[in-house]
Design a protein around this motif. Structure first.
Motif, PDB file in Angstrom:
ATOM      1  N   ARG A  44      46.223  32.309  38.411  1.00  0.00           N
ATOM      2  CA  ARG A  44      45.790  33.706  38.460  1.00  0.00           C
ATOM      3  C   ARG A  44      46.993  34.611  38.636  1.00  0.00           C
ATOM      4  O   ARG A  44      48.040  34.199  39.116  1.00  0.00           O
ATOM      5  CB  ARG A  44      44.807  33.902  39.611  1.00  0.00           C
ATOM      6  CG  ARG A  44      43.539  33.078  39.397  1.00  0.00           C
ATOM      7  CD  ARG A  44      42.617  33.170  40.584  1.00  0.00           C
ATOM      8  NE  ARG A  44      42.038  34.519  40.670  1.00  0.00           N
ATOM      9  CZ  ARG A  44      40.898  34.770  41.329  1.00  0.00           C
ATOM     10  NH1 ARG A  44      40.238  33.803  41.917  1.00  0.00           N
ATOM     11  NH2 ARG A  44      40.439  36.008  41.390  1.00  0.00           N
ATOM     12  N   TYR A  45      46.795  35.863  38.249  1.00  0.00           N
ATOM     13  CA  TYR A  45      47.884  36.828  38.279  1.00  0.00           C
ATOM     14  C   TYR A  45      48.540  36.921  39.665  1.00  0.00           C
ATOM     15  O   TYR A  45      49.762  36.855  39.805  1.00  0.00           O
ATOM     16  CB  TYR A  45      47.377  38.207  37.837  1.00  0.00           C
ATOM     17  CG  TYR A  45      48.456  39.247  37.825  1.00  0.00           C
ATOM     18  CD1 TYR A  45      49.233  39.448  36.693  1.00  0.00           C
ATOM     19  CD2 TYR A  45      48.725  40.008  38.959  1.00  0.00           C
ATOM     20  CE1 TYR A  45      50.251  40.375  36.687  1.00  0.00           C
ATOM     21  CE2 TYR A  45      49.742  40.940  38.963  1.00  0.00           C
ATOM     22  CZ  TYR A  45      50.502  41.118  37.827  1.00  0.00           C
ATOM     23  OH  TYR A  45      51.511  42.032  37.834  1.00  0.00           O
ATOM     24  N   GLU A  47      48.607  34.849  42.130  1.00  0.00           N
ATOM     25  CA  GLU A  47      49.330  33.626  42.504  1.00  0.00           C
ATOM     26  C   GLU A  47      50.689  33.580  41.796  1.00  0.00           C
ATOM     27  O   GLU A  47      51.709  33.234  42.396  1.00  0.00           O
ATOM     28  CB  GLU A  47      48.483  32.400  42.120  1.00  0.00           C
ATOM     29  CG  GLU A  47      49.148  31.049  42.293  1.00  0.00           C
ATOM     30  CD  GLU A  47      49.357  30.640  43.744  1.00  0.00           C
ATOM     31  OE1 GLU A  47      48.874  31.349  44.634  1.00  0.00           O
ATOM     32  OE2 GLU A  47      50.029  29.611  43.971  1.00  0.00           O
ATOM     33  N   GLN A  77      39.849  35.773  30.589  1.00  0.00           N
ATOM     34  CA  GLN A  77      39.210  36.717  31.508  1.00  0.00           C
ATOM     35  C   GLN A  77      37.780  36.261  31.791  1.00  0.00           C
ATOM     36  O   GLN A  77      37.013  35.975  30.882  1.00  0.00           O
ATOM     37  CB  GLN A  77      39.230  38.124  30.889  1.00  0.00           C
ATOM     38  CG  GLN A  77      38.609  39.153  31.801  1.00  0.00           C
ATOM     39  CD  GLN A  77      38.899  40.574  31.352  1.00  0.00           C
ATOM     40  OE1 GLN A  77      39.931  40.854  30.756  1.00  0.00           O
ATOM     41  NE2 GLN A  77      37.968  41.473  31.620  1.00  0.00           N
ATOM     42  N   GLU A  80      33.445  38.111  36.162  1.00  0.00           N
ATOM     43  CA  GLU A  80      32.867  38.047  37.490  1.00  0.00           C
ATOM     44  C   GLU A  80      33.172  39.365  38.189  1.00  0.00           C
ATOM     45  O   GLU A  80      33.873  40.217  37.664  1.00  0.00           O
ATOM     46  CB  GLU A  80      33.516  36.890  38.279  1.00  0.00           C
ATOM     47  CG  GLU A  80      33.397  35.544  37.563  1.00  0.00           C
ATOM     48  CD  GLU A  80      34.259  34.468  38.201  1.00  0.00           C
ATOM     49  OE1 GLU A  80      35.034  34.791  39.121  1.00  0.00           O
ATOM     50  OE2 GLU A  80      34.157  33.295  37.776  1.00  0.00           O
ATOM     51  N   VAL A  83      36.698  40.960  38.564  1.00  0.00           N
ATOM     52  CA  VAL A  83      37.097  40.234  37.363  1.00  0.00           C
ATOM     53  C   VAL A  83      38.210  39.247  37.699  1.00  0.00           C
ATOM     54  O   VAL A  83      39.141  39.579  38.424  1.00  0.00           O
ATOM     55  CB  VAL A  83      37.572  41.218  36.277  1.00  0.00           C
ATOM     56  CG1 VAL A  83      38.218  40.473  35.114  1.00  0.00           C
ATOM     57  CG2 VAL A  83      36.410  42.057  35.765  1.00  0.00           C
ATOM     58  N   ARG A  84      38.090  38.028  37.180  1.00  0.00           N
ATOM     59  CA  ARG A  84      39.115  37.014  37.411  1.00  0.00           C
ATOM     60  C   ARG A  84      39.888  36.814  36.111  1.00  0.00           C
ATOM     61  O   ARG A  84      39.286  36.678  35.043  1.00  0.00           O
ATOM     62  CB  ARG A  84      38.437  35.712  37.843  1.00  0.00           C
ATOM     63  CG  ARG A  84      39.370  34.545  38.079  1.00  0.00           C
ATOM     64  CD  ARG A  84      38.670  33.471  38.945  1.00  0.00           C
ATOM     65  NE  ARG A  84      37.444  32.989  38.329  1.00  0.00           N
ATOM     66  CZ  ARG A  84      37.336  31.833  37.652  1.00  0.00           C
ATOM     67  NH1 ARG A  84      38.382  31.052  37.515  1.00  0.00           N
ATOM     68  NH2 ARG A  84      36.186  31.456  37.131  1.00  0.00           N
ATOM     69  N   VAL A  85      41.212  36.843  36.176  1.00  0.00           N
ATOM     70  CA  VAL A  85      42.055  36.624  34.998  1.00  0.00           C
ATOM     71  C   VAL A  85      42.995  35.462  35.274  1.00  0.00           C
ATOM     72  O   VAL A  85      43.672  35.435  36.300  1.00  0.00           O
ATOM     73  CB  VAL A  85      42.876  37.885  34.648  1.00  0.00           C
ATOM     74  CG1 VAL A  85      43.773  37.627  33.448  1.00  0.00           C
ATOM     75  CG2 VAL A  85      41.961  39.062  34.364  1.00  0.00           C
ATOM     76  N   GLU A  86      43.002  34.501  34.366  1.00  0.00           N
ATOM     77  CA  GLU A  86      43.881  33.347  34.534  1.00  0.00           C
ATOM     78  C   GLU A  86      44.775  33.188  33.313  1.00  0.00           C
ATOM     79  O   GLU A  86      44.404  33.556  32.203  1.00  0.00           O
ATOM     80  CB  GLU A  86      43.055  32.071  34.741  1.00  0.00           C
ATOM     81  CG  GLU A  86      42.303  32.061  36.061  1.00  0.00           C
ATOM     82  CD  GLU A  86      41.572  30.743  36.292  1.00  0.00           C
ATOM     83  OE1 GLU A  86      41.122  30.535  37.429  1.00  0.00           O
ATOM     84  OE2 GLU A  86      41.456  29.945  35.340  1.00  0.00           O
TER      85      GLU A  86
END
Lengths: 113, 113
Positions: A44-45, A47, A77, A80, A83-86
């Protein structure tokens, strides 16, 4: 040292593979970003930001956008809340990793911290 | 892609060999300068400038000074008229060349000109 076969006829010109790589991952951050994503698999951003000592928000976001455009990084993306971006590496970027690890070993052997 | 052993515990921190290399040869020009000097064995300033497409005088002179300070490049001055200055690689820099050539091959395989 004698004369060697030139790595490029037109060093740093359009046709030079090394110039193309440096245009892609030049600068101090992108190679480190590649290595962290590689180490984590997906990350994730926030991290990423924590793991790369000294990078600013602006530099990280800008680098990731360019790397996505250049086919090195995939952005996922998840809709959720929040929003979760990995991010993960493309296969192409993954194939560069062993070379970067050699460069890292060189640094550890030849340079004092 | 699964999780890999991290290339560094503290990526981009003081102890990271990759960070040290990037601090040394980061930016778009130094790697190309290394490759041209390697190809020629020893090379005069003017020839370097001609061989590296797009580099300015300022960038070349500045890069060479830093590379000499960092133990990558040796500067030989001959007291002729006009003064002749030639550059060659140190043994340490020479040992990095095979890794750079791998990076060049990667660029040629994975990227369109």
């Amino acid at each position: 040292m004698g004369r060697h076969i030139s790595p490029c006829e037109n060093m740093a010109g359009e046709g030079c593979g090394l110039k193309r790589v440096l245009d892609l991952i030049g600068g101090k951050w992108k190679i480190l970003i590649l290595c962290v994503i590689y180490a984590e698999g997906t990350v994730r951003y926030g991290e990423l930001r924590r793991r790369i000592y000294g990078i600013t928000n602006t530099m990280l976001a800008h680098s990731l956008r360019e790397m996505e455009r250049d086919g090195l990084v995939e952005r996922h993306q998840f809709d959720e809340m929040p929003v979760r971006v990995e991010y993960s590496l493309t296969a192409s970027a993954g194939s560069m990793i062993p070379i970067l690890l050699e460069l890292k070993r060189w640094g550890e052997e030849h340079m004092k911290p």
